[in-house]
Write an enzyme that holds these catalytic residues in place. Sequence first.
Site, mmCIF file in Angstrom:
data_model
loop_
_atom_site.group_PDB
_atom_site.id
_atom_site.type_symbol
_atom_site.label_atom_id
_atom_site.label_comp_id
_atom_site.label_asym_id
_atom_site.label_seq_id
_atom_site.Cartn_x
_atom_site.Cartn_y
_atom_site.Cartn_z
ATOM 1 N N GLU A 32 0.973 -1.337 0.044
ATOM 2 C CA GLU A 32 0.135 0.014 -0.044
ATOM 3 C C GLU A 32 0.903 1.286 0.065
ATOM 4 O O GLU A 32 1.870 1.394 0.718
ATOM 5 C CB GLU A 32 -0.959 -0.110 1.207
ATOM 6 C CG GLU A 32 -1.901 1.214 1.394
ATOM 7 C CD GLU A 32 -2.695 1.246 2.764
ATOM 8 O OE1 GLU A 32 -3.505 1.792 2.807
ATOM 9 O OE2 GLU A 32 -2.072 0.530 3.638
ATOM 10 N N LYS A 38 -9.623 2.525 -2.197
ATOM 11 C CA LYS A 38 -9.955 2.039 -1.024
ATOM 12 C C LYS A 38 -11.183 2.147 -0.532
ATOM 13 O O LYS A 38 -11.724 3.543 -0.148
ATOM 14 C CB LYS A 38 -8.824 2.584 -0.062
ATOM 15 C CG LYS A 38 -8.819 1.561 1.428
ATOM 16 C CD LYS A 38 -7.517 2.216 2.128
ATOM 17 C CE LYS A 38 -7.417 1.429 3.557
ATOM 18 N NZ LYS A 38 -6.353 1.993 4.330
ATOM 19 N N CYS A 78 -5.318 -3.128 2.753
ATOM 20 C CA CYS A 78 -5.111 -2.866 4.134
ATOM 21 C C CYS A 78 -6.275 -2.998 4.928
ATOM 22 O O CYS A 78 -6.981 -4.094 5.064
ATOM 23 C CB CYS A 78 -4.599 -1.528 4.381
ATOM 24 S SG CYS A 78 -3.624 -1.801 5.893
#
Length: 258
Positions: free
Chosen positions: A43, A109, A143
């Site tokens: 990331e 995300k 994540c």
Amino acid sequence: MQPELKVAVIQKDLAWQDAAQNRLAIDKILSEITDVDLIVLPEMFTTGFSMKPEHIAETMDGETVCWMLEKATALQAAIVGSVIIKEDNRYFNRMLFVHPNKKIETYDKRHAFTLAGEHKSYTSGKEKLIVDYLGWKICPLICYDLRFPVWSRNVENYDVLIYAANWPKPRVNAWNTLLKARAIENMSYCIGVNRVGVDANGHEYSGNSAVIDYLGEALTGISEFKEEVLYATLSKNKLYDLRSKLSFLEDKDNFSIT
């Protein structure tokens, strides 16, 4: 359809908010990688997990995207990792899946890490992405998405989950456990790539990158506290043989996400 997918997972330290230095360091690693189909980066691999996007964000025609296109073409392998992107005066933690034919697919995300104030700096994505690559259906996530099984749920019959992360050492047990859980519950390969080192905010990262199979078994060693490239070969025949014997996905609950 390609029956096997050869994967390289790059676990490394990241220079704080220095895209040029990070690209150069990854260049050296890529120069030693051959005969793979997919290369997975952490990331925010050009900057570290920064909440100051206004100073370091790039655009979709910026240097990092051009670099990824160049590397994917030269290596004839897809490259995936997340980058801070500015678009329409908003900032995104954006996963870029760059095909060797120069096609780019993106995922923003969904779950902003509120503990670090990510929701204050970045716009959350709304759409899940399923990439078709060499006949494999791949779902790239980022994540904190790992903590939310509903968003990750395999309603698209994907074959591979990817989580690119900056996941800190104090909570690494959750990382290790949830990677296995997501693989098992979705009957999918699960690739988790995390950084190592200490960032400018003093957060330590232990890595623990791994490739997990559909039964929750690691295909790689669990790598801790060091820069390393992990290699694994995924088998579609083995995956679908298991799914035909254990038809758990057919019994999943139906739901919609708003």
